[in-house]
Design a protein around this motif. Structure first.
Motif, short mmCIF file in Angstrom:
data_model
loop_
_atom_site.label_atom_id
_atom_site.label_comp_id
_atom_site.label_asym_id
_atom_site.label_seq_id
_atom_site.Cartn_x
_atom_site.Cartn_y
_atom_site.Cartn_z
N LEU A 248 34.20 53.20 47.21
CA LEU A 248 35.50 52.57 47.01
C LEU A 248 35.70 52.01 45.59
O LEU A 248 36.83 52.04 45.10
CB LEU A 248 35.71 51.47 48.05
N PRO A 249 34.65 51.50 44.93
CA PRO A 249 34.90 51.09 43.53
C PRO A 249 35.41 52.23 42.65
O PRO A 249 36.22 51.99 41.75
CB PRO A 249 33.51 50.61 43.07
N ILE A 250 34.97 53.47 42.93
CA ILE A 250 35.46 54.61 42.16
C ILE A 250 36.91 54.90 42.50
O ILE A 250 37.74 55.14 41.62
CB ILE A 250 34.59 55.86 42.43
N PHE A 251 37.23 54.88 43.80
CA PHE A 251 38.62 55.11 44.21
C PHE A 251 39.53 54.04 43.61
O PHE A 251 40.62 54.33 43.10
CB PHE A 251 38.74 55.10 45.73
N ALA A 252 39.10 52.77 43.66
CA ALA A 252 39.93 51.69 43.16
C ALA A 252 40.09 51.76 41.64
O ALA A 252 41.17 51.49 41.10
CB ALA A 252 39.34 50.33 43.55
N SER A 253 39.02 52.14 40.95
CA SER A 253 39.05 52.14 39.49
C SER A 253 39.66 53.41 38.90
O SER A 253 40.53 53.34 38.02
CB SER A 253 37.62 51.97 38.95
N ASP A 254 39.26 54.59 39.41
CA ASP A 254 39.59 55.85 38.74
C ASP A 254 40.64 56.70 39.45
O ASP A 254 41.35 57.47 38.80
CB ASP A 254 38.32 56.68 38.55
N ILE A 255 40.72 56.60 40.79
CA ILE A 255 41.61 57.50 41.53
C ILE A 255 42.90 56.80 41.91
O ILE A 255 44.00 57.27 41.60
CB ILE A 255 40.89 58.05 42.78
N LEU A 256 42.82 55.67 42.58
CA LEU A 256 44.01 54.93 42.99
C LEU A 256 44.44 53.91 41.94
O LEU A 256 45.58 53.42 41.99
CB LEU A 256 43.76 54.23 44.33
N LYS A 257 43.53 53.56 41.03
CA LYS A 257 43.82 52.67 39.89
C LYS A 257 44.45 51.35 40.34
O LYS A 257 45.55 50.98 39.93
CB LYS A 257 44.71 53.38 38.88
N THR A 258 43.71 50.62 41.18
CA THR A 258 44.23 49.36 41.72
C THR A 258 43.46 48.13 41.23
O THR A 258 43.88 47.01 41.52
CB THR A 258 44.16 49.38 43.26
N GLY A 259 42.32 48.31 40.55
CA GLY A 259 41.56 47.17 40.06
C GLY A 259 40.77 46.49 41.16
O GLY A 259 40.76 46.92 42.31
N PRO A 260 40.09 45.36 40.82
CA PRO A 260 39.26 44.67 41.82
C PRO A 260 40.07 44.11 42.99
O PRO A 260 39.56 44.02 44.11
CB PRO A 260 38.60 43.55 41.00
N GLN A 261 41.34 43.74 42.75
CA GLN A 261 42.16 43.25 43.86
C GLN A 261 42.38 44.36 44.89
O GLN A 261 42.28 44.14 46.10
CB GLN A 261 43.51 42.73 43.34
N GLY A 262 42.69 45.56 44.40
CA GLY A 262 42.86 46.70 45.30
C GLY A 262 41.57 47.06 46.00
O GLY A 262 41.56 47.46 47.17
N LEU A 263 40.44 46.91 45.28
CA LEU A 263 39.14 47.18 45.91
C LEU A 263 38.92 46.25 47.09
O LEU A 263 38.45 46.67 48.15
CB LEU A 263 38.02 46.99 44.88
N GLY A 264 39.28 44.98 46.93
CA GLY A 264 39.13 44.04 48.04
C GLY A 264 39.95 44.45 49.25
O GLY A 264 39.48 44.37 50.39
N ILE A 265 41.17 44.92 49.01
CA ILE A 265 42.03 45.35 50.12
C ILE A 265 41.46 46.60 50.79
O ILE A 265 41.43 46.71 52.02
CB ILE A 265 43.46 45.60 49.61
N LEU A 266 41.00 47.55 49.98
CA LEU A 266 40.40 48.77 50.54
C LEU A 266 39.16 48.44 51.36
O LEU A 266 38.96 49.00 52.45
CB LEU A 266 40.04 49.74 49.41
N ARG A 267 38.32 47.52 50.85
CA ARG A 267 37.12 47.14 51.60
C ARG A 267 37.48 46.43 52.90
O ARG A 267 36.75 46.52 53.90
CB ARG A 267 36.24 46.22 50.74
N ALA A 268 38.60 45.70 52.90
CA ALA A 268 38.99 44.94 54.09
C ALA A 268 39.68 45.80 55.14
O ALA A 268 39.69 45.44 56.32
CB ALA A 268 39.92 43.79 53.68
N ALA A 269 40.26 46.93 54.73
CA ALA A 269 41.09 47.72 55.64
C ALA A 269 40.36 48.19 56.89
O ALA A 269 40.89 48.06 58.00
CB ALA A 269 41.69 48.91 54.89
N PRO A 270 39.13 48.77 56.79
CA PRO A 270 38.45 49.19 58.02
C PRO A 270 38.23 48.03 59.00
O PRO A 270 38.42 48.18 60.21
CB PRO A 270 37.12 49.75 57.52
N ALA A 271 37.86 46.88 58.47
CA ALA A 271 37.64 45.73 59.34
C ALA A 271 38.94 45.23 59.96
O ALA A 271 38.94 44.72 61.08
CB ALA A 271 36.95 44.62 58.57
N ALA A 272 40.05 45.36 59.24
CA ALA A 272 41.34 44.93 59.80
C ALA A 272 41.67 45.75 61.04
O ALA A 272 42.10 45.21 62.08
CB ALA A 272 42.45 45.10 58.75
N GLY A 273 41.46 47.06 60.95
CA GLY A 273 41.67 47.90 62.13
C GLY A 273 40.71 47.55 63.25
O GLY A 273 41.06 47.56 64.43
#
Length: 414
Positions: A248-273
């Motif tokens: 996910l750090p690669i997706f957040a940094s290079d593919i989706l370009k969301t930064g550390p804030q986006g990384l936190g949301i991506l990491r939280a998404a599976p647990a939210a479900g």
């Protein structure tokens, strides 16, 4: 007798409330730590393999001492084992904070001190997990195991939602120093809550056996229980091949370009479900078609990984990760309940240790596998291939262990 259909039955037991609070605080802190470590390592190396090595650094000690840790959990005081393990995790969090406050530890791009701390934390977790799993069975009556597993899983998943999001925001809008400080405070609270646990139901007394025989008992038991073996196998390979979280750090940094804030949301998404699913499971009677539900959910997990790998939309990626967590939690509850229902109380530590080799270490080994695959195949192909392999494992397991597919109510397995 308290009815298993009372959704809040286990929460009426004070010690169990302290127990799940310890899980919540420990998980939030650990998830904050994982987000910051992942971002720091990738920021310094820009190498996907370095992210995989973080997982390997935790998995190697975990696997190496897991069977002995299970033996200790069955022979020693489980609460004491949990306390010592949690204290070591607290020290590891403090060490990461010191590294950040004193930059000389990580000068010139050196990241080996981080790997060393993760290695030590892997040792501590290898003792903590079987001790806590076995301890939980001492806190509640047997007829409430399924209810307890559902609440325990929901608590963990809720913490796994908050933890990554908090880690991303604390790091993105604050600093690594702030994030690690909160991590250390939470792990300290987890230590305090374990201290507060008291047990009315003590672990069953056992006849001393040679340590060599004790270490192999858990393996022999799991191998003989084909339904439990099948459930563990499904989870093992779905996590092993579906290790997109490590990337996910690669997706957040290079593919989706969301930064550390986006990384936190991506990491939280599976647990939210997972939280939503866990709350539903905690409020409903036991499943009537547990086997079919297990296979169906693992297959859906593989499909969501394929979709996530191909997505270029941040919103779609978050939705797919949330769906992956939702279906994954069903398999977690089924497998965890099977383990407690099928395993005699005096063997819970050793069997839980085998389960952790299957499941706990597979997260870290899966992270390493994903890092290696991303290094040589590319990030997106590695995630898509992992989802495809998960579907293959579902088909092979259904063919080789049909009794698991045919399982209806979990109590039938006993």
């Amino acid at each position: 007798m308290t009815s298993t259909h009372d959704s809040y039955a286990v929460l009426r037991i004070a010690s169990f409330r302290w127990f799940i609070l310890s899980i919540w605080t420990n998980t939030v802190g650990s998830q904050i730590q994982a987000v910051v470590v992942g971002w720091q390592v990738y920021a310094q190396t820009h190498d996907p393999l370095s992210l995989g090595l973080v997982g390997l650094a935790e998995a190697l000690p975990f696997i190496g001492v897991a069977l002995y840790a299970g033996h200790v959990a069955d022979r020693a005081d489980r609460k004491r084992v949990a306390l010592v393990s949690q204290f070591v995790l607290l020290l590891c969090a403090v060490a990461l904070l010191i590294f950040t406050v004193s930059p000389r530890f990580l000068d010139s791009g050196r990241i080996w001190p981080i790997y060393l701390v993760i290695f030590i934390s892997g040792l501590a977790r290898s003792f903590l997990r079987p001790a806590l799993t076995a301890l939980s069975a001492e806190l509640i009556p047997r007829d409430l195991y399924a209810n307890g597993v559902a609440w325990r899983s929901s608590t963990w998943q809720f913490a796994a939602v908050l933890g990554p999001a908090a880690g991303g925001f604390l790091y993105g809008f604050g600093s690594a120093r702030l994030a690690y400080s909160v991590d250390a405070i939470l792990l300290g609270l987890a230590l305090f809550t374990i201290v507060k646990i008291s047990r009315d139901r003590l672990a069953p007394s056992t006849v001393p056996v040679p340590i060599k025989e004790s270490l192999t008992t858990g393996i022999r038991f799991v191998w003989s229980e084909k339904i439990l073996l099948g459930a563990m196998t499904l989870d093992l390979f779905s996590v092993l091949f579906g290790g997109a979280v490590a990337l996910l750090p690669i997706f957040a940094s290079d593919i989706l370009k969301t930064g550390p804030q986006g990384l936190g949301i991506l990491r939280a998404a599976p647990a939210a479900g997972s939280v939503l699913t866990g709350m539903v499971l905690a409020h409903r009677p036991p499943m009537k078609r547990a086997g079919a539900s297990l296979f169906g959910c693992v297959a859906l997990f593989g499909l969501t990984m394929i979709g996530f790998g191909l997505s270029r939309s941040f919103i779609l990626s978050v939705v797919l990760l949330a769906l992956s967590g939702a279906v994954d939690n069903v398999s977690v509850v089924i497998r965890s309940t099977l383990l407690q229902v099928l395993t005699p109380g005096h063997m819970l530590g050793r069997v839980s240790a085998v389960n952790q080799i299957f499941i706990g270490s597979s997260n870290e080994i899966g992270a390493f596998e994903s890092g290696v695959a991303a290094k040589f195949l590319g990030t997106v192909p590695s995630v898509v291939l992992g989802g495809v392999m998960t579907l293959v494992v579902v088909g092979l397991t259904a063919w080789r262990i049909p009794q698991l597919l045919a399982l209806r109510e979990i109590d039938q397995a006993a």
